[in-house]
Design a protein around this motif. Sequence first.
Motif, PDB file in Angstrom:
ATOM      1  N   LYS A 171       4.213  41.490  21.619  1.00 31.73           N
ATOM      2  CA  LYS A 171       3.640  42.815  21.846  1.00 31.73           C
ATOM      3  C   LYS A 171       4.650  43.863  22.315  1.00 31.73           C
ATOM      4  O   LYS A 171       4.626  44.995  21.850  1.00 31.73           O
ATOM      5  CB  LYS A 171       2.516  42.716  22.883  1.00 31.73           C
ATOM      6  N   ARG A 172       5.507  43.497  23.259  1.00 31.09           N
ATOM      7  CA  ARG A 172       6.381  44.492  23.882  1.00 31.09           C
ATOM      8  C   ARG A 172       7.691  44.710  23.139  1.00 31.09           C
ATOM      9  O   ARG A 172       8.223  45.812  23.137  1.00 31.09           O
ATOM     10  CB  ARG A 172       6.726  44.086  25.326  1.00 31.09           C
ATOM     11  N   VAL A 173       8.220  43.655  22.557  1.00 28.21           N
ATOM     12  CA  VAL A 173       9.526  43.745  21.902  1.00 28.21           C
ATOM     13  C   VAL A 173       9.312  44.221  20.467  1.00 28.21           C
ATOM     14  O   VAL A 173       8.688  43.547  19.661  1.00 28.21           O
ATOM     15  CB  VAL A 173      10.253  42.386  21.926  1.00 28.21           C
ATOM     16  N   ASP A 194      12.451  43.214  14.797  1.00 31.16           N
ATOM     17  CA  ASP A 194      12.109  42.237  13.765  1.00 31.16           C
ATOM     18  C   ASP A 194      12.747  40.874  14.030  1.00 31.16           C
ATOM     19  O   ASP A 194      12.215  39.844  13.607  1.00 31.16           O
ATOM     20  CB  ASP A 194      12.538  42.739  12.390  1.00 31.16           C
ATOM     21  N   ARG A 195      13.870  40.860  14.709  1.00 29.05           N
ATOM     22  CA  ARG A 195      14.556  39.594  14.979  1.00 29.05           C
ATOM     23  C   ARG A 195      13.769  38.721  15.944  1.00 29.05           C
ATOM     24  O   ARG A 195      13.959  37.504  15.984  1.00 29.05           O
ATOM     25  CB  ARG A 195      15.953  39.852  15.533  1.00 29.05           C
ATOM     26  N   ALA A 196      12.849  39.306  16.721  1.00 31.83           N
ATOM     27  CA  ALA A 196      12.062  38.537  17.682  1.00 31.83           C
ATOM     28  C   ALA A 196      11.002  37.682  17.007  1.00 31.83           C
ATOM     29  O   ALA A 196      10.491  36.727  17.596  1.00 31.83           O
ATOM     30  CB  ALA A 196      11.408  39.471  18.694  1.00 31.83           C
ATOM     31  N   GLU A 197      10.672  37.992  15.759  1.00 30.19           N
ATOM     32  CA  GLU A 197       9.642  37.232  15.057  1.00 30.19           C
ATOM     33  C   GLU A 197      10.101  35.816  14.727  1.00 30.19           C
ATOM     34  O   GLU A 197       9.271  34.931  14.539  1.00 30.19           O
ATOM     35  CB  GLU A 197       9.242  37.959  13.777  1.00 30.19           C
ATOM     36  N   ALA A 198      11.394  35.589  14.651  1.00 33.14           N
ATOM     37  CA  ALA A 198      11.918  34.265  14.306  1.00 33.14           C
ATOM     38  C   ALA A 198      12.035  33.350  15.519  1.00 33.14           C
ATOM     39  O   ALA A 198      12.357  32.172  15.375  1.00 33.14           O
ATOM     40  CB  ALA A 198      13.281  34.406  13.642  1.00 33.14           C
ATOM     41  N   LEU A 240      16.798  38.746  23.154  1.00 31.45           N
ATOM     42  CA  LEU A 240      16.353  38.237  24.456  1.00 31.45           C
ATOM     43  C   LEU A 240      17.175  38.835  25.596  1.00 31.45           C
ATOM     44  O   LEU A 240      16.632  39.132  26.665  1.00 31.45           O
ATOM     45  CB  LEU A 240      16.421  36.714  24.479  1.00 31.45           C
ATOM     46  N   ALA A 241      18.466  39.019  25.377  1.00 35.77           N
ATOM     47  CA  ALA A 241      19.308  39.612  26.413  1.00 35.77           C
ATOM     48  C   ALA A 241      18.960  41.087  26.615  1.00 35.77           C
ATOM     49  O   ALA A 241      18.912  41.570  27.755  1.00 35.77           O
ATOM     50  CB  ALA A 241      20.781  39.461  26.049  1.00 35.77           C
ATOM     51  N   PHE A 262      17.078  32.300  29.456  1.00 25.01           N
ATOM     52  CA  PHE A 262      16.791  31.895  28.084  1.00 25.01           C
ATOM     53  C   PHE A 262      17.918  31.004  27.579  1.00 25.01           C
ATOM     54  O   PHE A 262      19.088  31.388  27.625  1.00 25.01           O
ATOM     55  CB  PHE A 262      16.639  33.120  27.181  1.00 25.01           C
ATOM     56  N   VAL A 263      17.547  29.827  27.093  1.00 23.86           N
ATOM     57  CA  VAL A 263      18.518  28.843  26.622  1.00 23.86           C
ATOM     58  C   VAL A 263      18.109  28.414  25.219  1.00 23.86           C
ATOM     59  O   VAL A 263      16.947  28.051  24.988  1.00 23.86           O
ATOM     60  CB  VAL A 263      18.566  27.617  27.561  1.00 23.86           C
TER      61      VAL A 263
END
Length: 149
Positions: free
Chosen positions: A24-26, A29-33, A68-69, A93-94
């Motif tokens: 929702k917040r981010v 498009d790269r967050a979808e993977a 993520l960063a 995040f790892v």
Amino acid sequence: MVDQARAARLAQRIKVLVAEALRKRVKDDRAEAITLTEVRVTNDLQHATVYYTVLGDATAAEGAREVLAAHHGAIRHEVGRQLTIRLVPTLEFVADEVPEVAAHLEEVLAEAKERDAELARLRENASFAGESDPYKKDGEDGGSEDTAR
């Protein structure tokens, strides 16, 4: 100290909240993977380690790490807003290496299985280099070695 059951419940809740925040917040498009695999929370509930995997190649993994960063603070803010505890745990995040290691182990096991099958095929048509039973038995060549002395 907090009991392990509460830490496990909190870890599961953080996993859901981080996934929702990514969706929702981010607005990237790269967050979808990104797929969250596990969250571990320390016993004092101060630190949470979020393990994730990424669908795609190395560039997709690098892009996910950058997302993520870049949105670390917004994700933590969303988690803190939804949790009902006094202190919001820090998020780390790892990248989860388990799928890659599992795929490598599957390849190694498949190769070992092929080698075993090849050895079984070679063994079917094999014959002995000498006699079928090369060991001496009692009664042959004048008895056993102890009585020959």
